[in-house]
Design an enzyme around this catalytic site. Structure first.
Site, PDB file in Angstrom:
ATOM      1  N   ARG A 153       0.851  -1.200   0.000  1.00  0.00           N
ATOM      2  CA  ARG A 153       0.000   0.000   0.000  1.00  0.00           C
ATOM      3  C   ARG A 153       0.876   1.235   0.000  1.00  0.00           C
ATOM      4  O   ARG A 153       1.762   1.369   0.856  1.00  0.00           O
ATOM      5  CB  ARG A 153      -0.900   0.025   1.225  1.00  0.00           C
ATOM      6  CG  ARG A 153      -1.803  -1.170   1.233  1.00  0.00           C
ATOM      7  CD  ARG A 153      -3.105  -0.957   1.930  1.00  0.00           C
ATOM      8  NE  ARG A 153      -3.807  -2.240   1.926  1.00  0.00           N
ATOM      9  CZ  ARG A 153      -4.855  -2.520   2.653  1.00  0.00           C
ATOM     10  NH1 ARG A 153      -5.360  -1.612   3.442  1.00  0.00           N
ATOM     11  NH2 ARG A 153      -5.421  -3.706   2.583  1.00  0.00           N
ATOM     12  N   GLU A 155       1.056   4.005   1.288  1.00  0.00           N
ATOM     13  CA  GLU A 155       0.561   4.841   2.385  1.00  0.00           C
ATOM     14  C   GLU A 155       1.460   6.064   2.485  1.00  0.00           C
ATOM     15  O   GLU A 155       2.621   5.942   2.870  1.00  0.00           O
ATOM     16  CB  GLU A 155       0.651   4.089   3.727  1.00  0.00           C
ATOM     17  CG  GLU A 155      -0.130   2.803   3.803  1.00  0.00           C
ATOM     18  CD  GLU A 155      -1.593   3.022   4.133  1.00  0.00           C
ATOM     19  OE1 GLU A 155      -2.007   4.199   4.284  1.00  0.00           O
ATOM     20  OE2 GLU A 155      -2.323   2.023   4.223  1.00  0.00           O
ATOM     21  N   ARG A 161       1.838   2.713  12.705  1.00  0.00           N
ATOM     22  CA  ARG A 161       1.013   1.527  12.426  1.00  0.00           C
ATOM     23  C   ARG A 161       0.881   1.187  10.937  1.00  0.00           C
ATOM     24  O   ARG A 161       0.189   0.231  10.587  1.00  0.00           O
ATOM     25  CB  ARG A 161      -0.372   1.719  13.022  1.00  0.00           C
ATOM     26  CG  ARG A 161      -1.075   2.959  12.464  1.00  0.00           C
ATOM     27  CD  ARG A 161      -2.522   3.039  12.850  1.00  0.00           C
ATOM     28  NE  ARG A 161      -2.687   2.982  14.278  1.00  0.00           N
ATOM     29  CZ  ARG A 161      -3.814   2.639  14.894  1.00  0.00           C
ATOM     30  NH1 ARG A 161      -4.872   2.316  14.196  1.00  0.00           N
ATOM     31  NH2 ARG A 161      -3.901   2.634  16.193  1.00  0.00           N
ATOM     32  N   HIS A 162       1.473   1.999  10.061  1.00  0.00           N
ATOM     33  CA  HIS A 162       1.390   1.733   8.622  1.00  0.00           C
ATOM     34  C   HIS A 162       2.764   1.509   8.031  1.00  0.00           C
ATOM     35  O   HIS A 162       3.693   2.275   8.287  1.00  0.00           O
ATOM     36  CB  HIS A 162       0.744   2.920   7.882  1.00  0.00           C
ATOM     37  CG  HIS A 162      -0.706   3.087   8.182  1.00  0.00           C
ATOM     38  ND1 HIS A 162      -1.184   4.043   9.041  1.00  0.00           N
ATOM     39  CD2 HIS A 162      -1.791   2.405   7.732  1.00  0.00           C
ATOM     40  CE1 HIS A 162      -2.508   3.944   9.119  1.00  0.00           C
ATOM     41  NE2 HIS A 162      -2.896   2.949   8.336  1.00  0.00           N
ATOM     42  N   GLU A 298      -6.728  -1.733  15.311  1.00  0.00           N
ATOM     43  CA  GLU A 298      -7.455  -2.589  14.364  1.00  0.00           C
ATOM     44  C   GLU A 298      -6.488  -3.600  13.781  1.00  0.00           C
ATOM     45  O   GLU A 298      -5.474  -3.222  13.198  1.00  0.00           O
ATOM     46  CB  GLU A 298      -8.051  -1.731  13.235  1.00  0.00           C
ATOM     47  CG  GLU A 298      -8.797  -2.561  12.212  1.00  0.00           C
ATOM     48  CD  GLU A 298      -8.846  -1.898  10.836  1.00  0.00           C
ATOM     49  OE1 GLU A 298      -9.226  -0.730  10.727  1.00  0.00           O
ATOM     50  OE2 GLU A 298      -8.485  -2.602   9.860  1.00  0.00           O
ATOM     51  N   SER A 301     -10.148  -6.834   9.361  1.00  0.00           N
ATOM     52  CA  SER A 301     -11.468  -6.449   8.861  1.00  0.00           C
ATOM     53  C   SER A 301     -12.050  -7.642   8.136  1.00  0.00           C
ATOM     54  O   SER A 301     -11.315  -8.353   7.448  1.00  0.00           O
ATOM     55  CB  SER A 301     -11.373  -5.330   7.837  1.00  0.00           C
ATOM     56  OG  SER A 301     -10.741  -4.243   8.397  1.00  0.00           O
ATOM     57  N   ARG A 349       0.819  -6.041  12.383  1.00  0.00           N
ATOM     58  CA  ARG A 349       0.147  -5.323  13.484  1.00  0.00           C
ATOM     59  C   ARG A 349      -0.018  -6.228  14.696  1.00  0.00           C
ATOM     60  O   ARG A 349       0.152  -5.801  15.832  1.00  0.00           O
ATOM     61  CB  ARG A 349      -1.232  -4.841  13.036  1.00  0.00           C
ATOM     62  CG  ARG A 349      -1.150  -3.707  12.070  1.00  0.00           C
ATOM     63  CD  ARG A 349      -2.188  -2.655  12.379  1.00  0.00           C
ATOM     64  NE  ARG A 349      -2.054  -1.606  11.398  1.00  0.00           N
ATOM     65  CZ  ARG A 349      -3.080  -0.955  10.860  1.00  0.00           C
ATOM     66  NH1 ARG A 349      -4.305  -1.230  11.242  1.00  0.00           N
ATOM     67  NH2 ARG A 349      -2.861  -0.011   9.974  1.00  0.00           N
TER      68      ARG A 349
END
Ligand code: ATP
Length: 375
Positions: A153, A155, A161-162, A298, A301, A349
């Site tokens: 990704r 980001e 956290r990324h 998180e 998902s 994570r």
């Protein structure tokens, strides 16, 4: 000669092993001969045995030396044990391990976080998630699949956290008995992997074993609307930000006594872009989408997917996407697609949270972020 040898050199020693009170291993080697196999340069860019901690950036610049520290290695022993635990737990539950392509003609949800690469004479993209392929495998009759693979990704944000390359543990299953069966499988797999990891690293004296959280199932299910009340904005239907997630994690611990919790019943308005999320039959303003959180972070998902092609096409259009660029995905829905659901679980994570280190980068051997492409 030993005194002149720079630290971290690689040597071959022959000698006599004697019991010793002074050494933390309980034995000491008294050399009779010594051969230098690889002489280290001095000074070292990063101390390996020094008590003084270095900045994370310096540590990552010289990661090979950093990884020699037992406290750093311990994280990767935990990581390997967690992954082994997951593989066993999924396999025992009838999930088949699969690998899907990482070079794609288009991304799962389109958009800004796709990495573009030159693919001969046309553009291609690095996979952000195996979402579309694992769904296509449901139509192929695989019924239960899981994949442990890199996801990319772009980001642009620089957060703890990324990262731009992470390991996603994805699972998908056909014919779930409603959304709660998905959550039951997920929570049992998480709890089992954690138990396995605790035993595996515990027997090797890894100090991280003692800090692992209790994963008592069932994890609490918290409706999105209740989270909004906790956040003091009932009915706002705004997606959760990092600070919101921390508040929800703290409330879940205080009021429900659990480090793990599901957030369920995401409003359709919040997940409008997530075209594959099925809307609830009785409440079309809610989806079957859910998140799994661990102490305010998180980590997963998931949800029931839309398997009916007419509704899926409508969702694509209302998400502002062009169904014609999803033709090979949509084809899988034309010739018999079972109802199905699944989830995407962020391995980095999870390991980051379990290891209790300040930054997700410490949970990867050679992390990649906006600024870092080496080592
Ligand atoms: P966030 O809102 O925190 O950016 P997301 O909603 O984009 O995450 P999903 O697309 O749902 O995340 O991805 C599933 C899981 O993959 C997340 O729960 C998380 O554990 C992990 N994940 C997603 N993006 C990243 C990233 N950039 N770095 C590390 N892990 C990630």
């Amino acid at each position: 000669m030993l005194g002149e040898l720079p630290r971290e050199s690689v040597v071959e020693v022959e000698g006599v092993v004697r019991r010793s009170e002074k050494s933390h291993r309980g034995v000491e080697v008294f050399p009779t001969s010594l051969r230098v196999l690889s002489r280290a340069e001095a000074p070292l860019p990063l101390g390996v045995v020094d008590k003084v901690g270095a900045e994370l950036n310096t540590r990552l610049d010289h990661r090979v030396l950093d990884l020699r520290k037992p406290s750093v290695r311990a994280i990767f022993e935990l990581r390997a044990a967690v992954l082994e635990g997951f593989r066993r737990a999924y396999t025992e539950r009838g999930f088949l391990e699969v690998e899907t392509p990482k070079l794609l003609r288009q991304g799962a949800e389109g958009g800004a976080t796709l990495f573009r690469v030159d693919y001969f004479d046309r553009p291609a993209f690095l996979a952000q998630s195996p979402q579309l392929y694992k769904q296509m495998l449901m139509s192929a009759g695989f019924e239960r699949v899981f994949e442990i693979a890199p996801a990319f990704r772009a980001e642009p944000s620089d957060t703890v956290r990324h990262i731009t390359e992470f390991t996603s543990l994805d699972a998908e299953m056909a014919y779930p008995d409603g959304p709660d069966e998905l959550r039951q499988v997920l929570e049992s797999v998480v709890a089992e992997s954690l138990r396995f990891a605790r035993d595996r690293i515990g027997e090797r004296g890894n100090p991280l074993a003692d800090g692992l959280p209790e994963a008592k199932t069932p994890f609490p299910r918290i409706p999105f609307s209740r989270c909004e009340e906790w956040l003091g904005r009932p009915g706002a239907e705004r997606d959760l930000g990092t600070e919101d997630e921390k508040i929800i994690g703290a409330r879940a611990m205080q009021e429900l006594g659990s480090p793990f919790y599901f957030i369920v019943d995401y409003p359709t308005a919040v997940k409008a872009q997530t075209f594959y999320a099925q809307r609830q039959d009785a409440h079309p303003d809610l989806t079957y989408y859910f998140d799994l959180g661990l102490r305010g972070l998180e980590i997963t998902s998931g949800g029931i997917r839309e398997h009916r092609i007419d509704r899926l096409t409508e969702n694509l259009v209302s998400a502002g996407l062009d169904p014609s660029s999803f033709e090979s995905y949509l084809e899988a829905f034309r010739y018999g697609m079972p109802p199905h659901g699944g989830w995407g679980f962020g391995v980095d994570r999870f390991v980051w949270a379990l290891a209790g280190v300040p930054n997700i980068r410490e949970a990867r051997l050679f992390p990649r972020d906006r600024y870092r492409l080496e080592p």
